[in-house]
Design a protein around this motif. Structure first.
Motif, PDB file in Angstrom:
ATOM      1  N   LEU A 183      48.857 -43.417   1.968  1.00 45.19           N
ATOM      2  CA  LEU A 183      49.567 -44.684   0.562  1.00 45.19           C
ATOM      3  C   LEU A 183      51.123 -43.919   1.246  1.00 45.19           C
ATOM      4  O   LEU A 183      51.001 -43.026   1.349  1.00 45.19           O
ATOM      5  N   GLU A 184      51.663 -44.441   0.122  1.00 43.85           N
ATOM      6  CA  GLU A 184      53.126 -44.507   0.004  1.00 43.85           C
ATOM      7  C   GLU A 184      53.522 -43.181  -0.149  1.00 43.85           C
ATOM      8  O   GLU A 184      54.139 -42.693   0.329  1.00 43.85           O
ATOM      9  N   TYR A 185      52.632 -42.340  -1.404  1.00 44.20           N
ATOM     10  CA  TYR A 185      52.551 -40.752  -1.360  1.00 44.20           C
ATOM     11  C   TYR A 185      52.155 -39.533  -0.709  1.00 44.20           C
ATOM     12  O   TYR A 185      52.324 -39.026  -0.830  1.00 44.20           O
ATOM     13  N   SER A 186      51.639 -40.067   0.204  1.00 45.19           N
ATOM     14  CA  SER A 186      50.761 -39.665   1.158  1.00 45.19           C
ATOM     15  C   SER A 186      49.093 -38.682   0.481  1.00 45.19           C
ATOM     16  O   SER A 186      48.567 -37.533   1.113  1.00 45.19           O
ATOM     17  N   TYR A 187      49.272 -39.180  -0.836  1.00 42.33           N
ATOM     18  CA  TYR A 187      47.893 -38.769  -1.438  1.00 42.33           C
ATOM     19  C   TYR A 187      47.619 -39.906  -2.320  1.00 42.33           C
ATOM     20  O   TYR A 187      47.583 -40.380  -2.651  1.00 42.33           O
ATOM     21  N   ASP A 188      45.743 -39.718  -2.696  1.00 46.28           N
ATOM     22  CA  ASP A 188      45.088 -41.094  -3.317  1.00 46.28           C
ATOM     23  C   ASP A 188      45.485 -40.187  -4.965  1.00 46.28           C
ATOM     24  O   ASP A 188      44.604 -38.445  -4.951  1.00 46.28           O
ATOM     25  N   PRO A 189      46.257 -40.555  -6.199  1.00 55.32           N
ATOM     26  CA  PRO A 189      45.995 -40.207  -7.535  1.00 55.32           C
ATOM     27  C   PRO A 189      45.158 -40.064  -8.379  1.00 55.32           C
ATOM     28  O   PRO A 189      44.860 -39.673  -9.050  1.00 55.32           O
ATOM     29  N   PHE A 190      43.973 -41.151  -7.299  1.00 54.20           N
ATOM     30  CA  PHE A 190      42.430 -40.781  -8.457  1.00 54.20           C
ATOM     31  C   PHE A 190      41.338 -39.644  -7.798  1.00 54.20           C
ATOM     32  O   PHE A 190      40.341 -39.287  -8.672  1.00 54.20           O
ATOM     33  N   ILE A 191      42.030 -39.044  -6.870  1.00 54.47           N
ATOM     34  CA  ILE A 191      41.405 -37.509  -6.173  1.00 54.47           C
ATOM     35  C   ILE A 191      42.466 -36.788  -6.747  1.00 54.47           C
ATOM     36  O   ILE A 191      41.501 -35.749  -6.862  1.00 54.47           O
ATOM     37  N   GLY A 192      43.600 -36.842  -5.935  1.00 52.84           N
ATOM     38  CA  GLY A 192      44.542 -35.237  -6.013  1.00 52.84           C
ATOM     39  C   GLY A 192      45.411 -35.499  -7.196  1.00 52.84           C
ATOM     40  O   GLY A 192      45.780 -36.712  -7.441  1.00 52.84           O
ATOM     41  N   THR A 193      46.409 -34.411  -7.142  1.00 52.61           N
ATOM     42  CA  THR A 193      47.665 -34.566  -7.955  1.00 52.61           C
ATOM     43  C   THR A 193      48.679 -33.152  -7.290  1.00 52.61           C
ATOM     44  O   THR A 193      48.248 -32.614  -5.974  1.00 52.61           O
ATOM     45  N   ALA A 194      50.009 -34.249  -7.065  1.00 54.58           N
ATOM     46  CA  ALA A 194      50.638 -32.941  -6.606  1.00 54.58           C
ATOM     47  C   ALA A 194      51.214 -32.130  -6.699  1.00 54.58           C
ATOM     48  O   ALA A 194      52.498 -31.117  -6.448  1.00 54.58           O
ATOM     49  N   LYS A 195      50.859 -31.971  -7.946  1.00 56.56           N
ATOM     50  CA  LYS A 195      51.363 -31.112  -9.247  1.00 56.56           C
ATOM     51  C   LYS A 195      50.676 -29.505  -8.629  1.00 56.56           C
ATOM     52  O   LYS A 195      49.731 -29.615  -9.366  1.00 56.56           O
ATOM     53  N   GLY A 196      52.032 -28.543  -8.047  1.00 54.10           N
ATOM     54  CA  GLY A 196      51.092 -27.783  -8.095  1.00 54.10           C
ATOM     55  C   GLY A 196      50.890 -26.718  -9.217  1.00 54.10           C
ATOM     56  O   GLY A 196      50.820 -27.017 -10.496  1.00 54.10           O
ATOM     57  N   ARG A 197      50.743 -25.573  -8.644  1.00 57.27           N
ATOM     58  CA  ARG A 197      50.792 -23.794  -9.858  1.00 57.27           C
ATOM     59  C   ARG A 197      51.715 -24.237 -11.277  1.00 57.27           C
ATOM     60  O   ARG A 197      53.207 -24.124 -10.795  1.00 57.27           O
ATOM     61  N   THR A 198      50.960 -24.302 -12.346  1.00 57.04           N
ATOM     62  CA  THR A 198      52.553 -24.502 -13.351  1.00 57.04           C
ATOM     63  C   THR A 198      51.558 -23.670 -14.216  1.00 57.04           C
ATOM     64  O   THR A 198      50.636 -23.568 -14.872  1.00 57.04           O
ATOM     65  N   PHE A 199      52.549 -23.297 -15.074  1.00 55.92           N
ATOM     66  CA  PHE A 199      52.553 -21.721 -16.169  1.00 55.92           C
ATOM     67  C   PHE A 199      52.329 -22.770 -17.474  1.00 55.92           C
ATOM     68  O   PHE A 199      53.930 -23.171 -17.973  1.00 55.92           O
ATOM     69  N   LYS A 200      52.104 -23.070 -18.836  1.00 58.22           N
ATOM     70  CA  LYS A 200      52.312 -23.507 -19.764  1.00 58.22           C
ATOM     71  C   LYS A 200      52.112 -22.058 -21.016  1.00 58.22           C
ATOM     72  O   LYS A 200      51.638 -20.965 -20.981  1.00 58.22           O
ATOM     73  N   ILE A 201      53.247 -21.938 -21.327  1.00 54.25           N
ATOM     74  CA  ILE A 201      53.042 -21.245 -22.912  1.00 54.25           C
ATOM     75  C   ILE A 201      53.558 -21.970 -23.989  1.00 54.25           C
ATOM     76  O   ILE A 201      53.871 -23.177 -23.548  1.00 54.25           O
ATOM     77  N   GLY A 202      52.656 -21.344 -24.997  1.00 54.74           N
ATOM     78  CA  GLY A 202      52.889 -22.714 -26.561  1.00 54.74           C
ATOM     79  C   GLY A 202      52.727 -21.771 -28.200  1.00 54.74           C
ATOM     80  O   GLY A 202      52.411 -20.652 -27.776  1.00 54.74           O
ATOM     81  N   THR A 203      52.410 -22.244 -29.004  1.00 55.64           N
ATOM     82  CA  THR A 203      52.268 -22.101 -30.199  1.00 55.64           C
ATOM     83  C   THR A 203      51.741 -23.129 -31.363  1.00 55.64           C
ATOM     84  O   THR A 203      51.993 -23.723 -30.987  1.00 55.64           O
ATOM     85  N   LYS A 204      51.120 -22.433 -31.987  1.00 56.91           N
ATOM     86  CA  LYS A 204      51.000 -23.375 -33.299  1.00 56.91           C
ATOM     87  C   LYS A 204      50.515 -22.800 -34.299  1.00 56.91           C
ATOM     88  O   LYS A 204      49.660 -21.279 -34.416  1.00 56.91           O
ATOM     89  N   VAL A 205      51.344 -22.940 -35.507  1.00 58.35           N
ATOM     90  CA  VAL A 205      51.670 -22.462 -36.632  1.00 58.35           C
ATOM     91  C   VAL A 205      50.860 -23.490 -37.831  1.00 58.35           C
ATOM     92  O   VAL A 205      51.392 -24.446 -37.814  1.00 58.35           O
ATOM     93  N   ARG A 206      50.112 -22.777 -38.468  1.00 56.53           N
ATOM     94  CA  ARG A 206      49.762 -23.266 -39.789  1.00 56.53           C
ATOM     95  C   ARG A 206      50.180 -22.791 -40.750  1.00 56.53           C
ATOM     96  O   ARG A 206      50.007 -21.652 -41.047  1.00 56.53           O
ATOM     97  N   PHE A 207      50.252 -23.501 -41.795  1.00 53.70           N
ATOM     98  CA  PHE A 207      50.932 -22.755 -43.426  1.00 53.70           C
ATOM     99  C   PHE A 207      49.419 -22.658 -44.540  1.00 53.70           C
ATOM    100  O   PHE A 207      49.241 -24.042 -44.215  1.00 53.70           O
TER     101      PHE A 207
END
Length: 444
Positions: A420-444
């Protein structure tokens, strides 16, 4: 019998008004039909080479339309425990769309039997439907362009219109399953089948072109002027001359919304969960999986013409046909550990690969001038990815907060290769590699 019968019934009226307008004058086929402002010669071009697709060409045009639809419905439902542990539910719905669409009646029956304290059986059988929207019934056409495979990817104008005689899409469905539950353990397995009839689709422009210009892939092949598919094609010069007209002389392809081939799909669903406590640690693990047994398309016939032969889409990429990639196996699993105030979750997702249907029966999937034959992407491999996520609950001065952190695609897994144009099938894999996430949720 001393049993309680619950029931409900009612009626419904729906009115849908559909309005669409061009984004601006450049996409208005009345104000700007040709590629040059003020030019209207493309509306009556004797050579049919100046396409009335406006200034945007590839994005096409969107004519002004005002459509409405009135739908009347009546429905009823009843539920009864026939005997201890056995519950039966029945329902029926009638809808009338009027006009050439007509009406539809759809019943459904479901049952659940608690055989023992730990075992239950369930099942259902019914008929469902999907009615056409006003836009599906309108005759205002949308013009665009599409690359045609048998013409070497050359772009040709396409005109797509609705169909006032479109019938409701229906599906006969049934399933049967079992549930096992004891302690902190529960497991279920279900077999399901959907039999679609009259699914909404459009006449395939690629099939039309392949029937009008058979036997070639670059557009220099002779056109078959005797083909009944010629009625969906406009040629340069307005005529098709046997022995002279070639595939590249195709100027426009007309298509419309129709009730397409029947589809039967069936499979198995599995679910497994377990919860326990190990001292102060609460543990829960689980997994879900779906196995597609079949995804059969019948022959695509319309007005007596065979547009394409039937096929089974399960396990294939289906890049040039409906419904797109169908992996036979899809599964996910998780393991969660909680010890207040910390929660840690490991999750995994698996998507099975598939074969590129365009390579069926070929020694090579494609040929390039530089490298010759290639089987790149002939088999799209499985994709297995893992994530980890952690949270910690904090209470600071009366404010409740949750800190979050995680890593997606822990092992930085690359998607499997596909042609395919992207050389991968987005319905099977993803080109997004290792991803780090941080966040917070605050309740008053």
């Amino acid at each position: 019998f001393g049993r309680t019968l619950g029931y409900a019934f009612g009626a419904q009226y729906r009115k849908t008004d559909f309005a669409t307008d061009p984004l601006n004058r450049f996409s208005d086929p009345q104000a700007y039909p040709c590629a040059i402002d003020g030019d209207r010669s493309c509306l009556d071009d004797p050579n049919d080479t100046n396409f009335p697709v406006g200034a945007f060409t590839f994005l096409g045009q969107y004519p002004r339309a005002r459509l409405s639809q009135d739908v009347y419905a009546f429905f009823g439902e009843a539920q009864m425990e026939v005997f201890d542990g056995f519950e039966l539910t029945g329902a029926v719905r009638y809808e009338d769309y009027g006009g050439q669409v007509g009406s539809t009646v759809n019943p459904k029956l479901s049952a659940r039997w608690q055989v023992t304290d730990f075992l239950a059986l369930r099942g259902s059988v019914g008929d469902t439907f999907r009615g056409p929207l006003p836009a599906d019934l309108g005759t205002a056409g949308v013009s665009a362009v599409a690359g045609i495979d048998v013409l070497g990817g050359a772009y040709k104008a396409t005109d797509t219109v609705g169909n006032p005689a479109l019938a409701p899409e229906t599906a006969f469905t049934y399933n049967i399953g079992a549930l096992v539950e004891f302690g902190g353990f529960n497991f279920s397995v279900d077999y399901w089948t959907y039999e679609f009839q009259g699914r909404f689709t459009t006449l395939p422009v690629q099939a039309i072109a392949a029937n009008v210009a058979p036997g070639g892939l670059d557009g220099t092949q002779l056109a078959d002027c005797s083909s009944p598919f010629v009625e969906y094609v406009v040629f340069a010069g307005g005529t098709c001359t046997q022995g002279t007209t070639i595939g590249n002389d195709i100027s426009r392809i007309r298509t419309q919304t129709v009730n397409g081939p029947d589809v039967t799909t069936s499979g198995l669903d599995f679910s497994l969960n377990y919860r326990t406590e190990l001292g102060p640690v609460r543990v829960s693990v689980g997994a879900n999986a779906t196995y597609t047994l079949e995804y059969e398309f019948s022959d695509f016939e319309f007005n007596g013409l065979l547009f394409s032969q039937g096929y089974d889409a399960a396990g294939f990429s289906n890049y040039d046909r409906a419904p797109g990639t169908v992996s036979e196996w899809r599964a996910s699993g998780y393991a969660n550990f909680q010890i207040d105030p910390v929660s840690l979750t490991w999750s995994s997702n698996f998507i099975g690969g598939g074969d590129d249907n365009r390579c069926i029966g070929l020694q090579f999937c494609a040929t390039t001038p530089e490298f010759g034959g290639t089987n790149f992407g002939r088999r799209v491999d499985d994709f297995f990815v893992h994530d980890i996520f952690a949270t910690i609950d904090l209470s600071l001065g009366g404010v409740e907060a949750e800190l979050q952190a995680g890593v997606e695609n822990v092992f930085d897994t690359d998607p499997p290769e596909a042609r395919l144009e992207y050389s991968y099938d987005p319905f099977i894999g993803t080109a997004k590699g290792r991803t780090f996430k941080i966040g917070t949720k605050v309740r008053f």
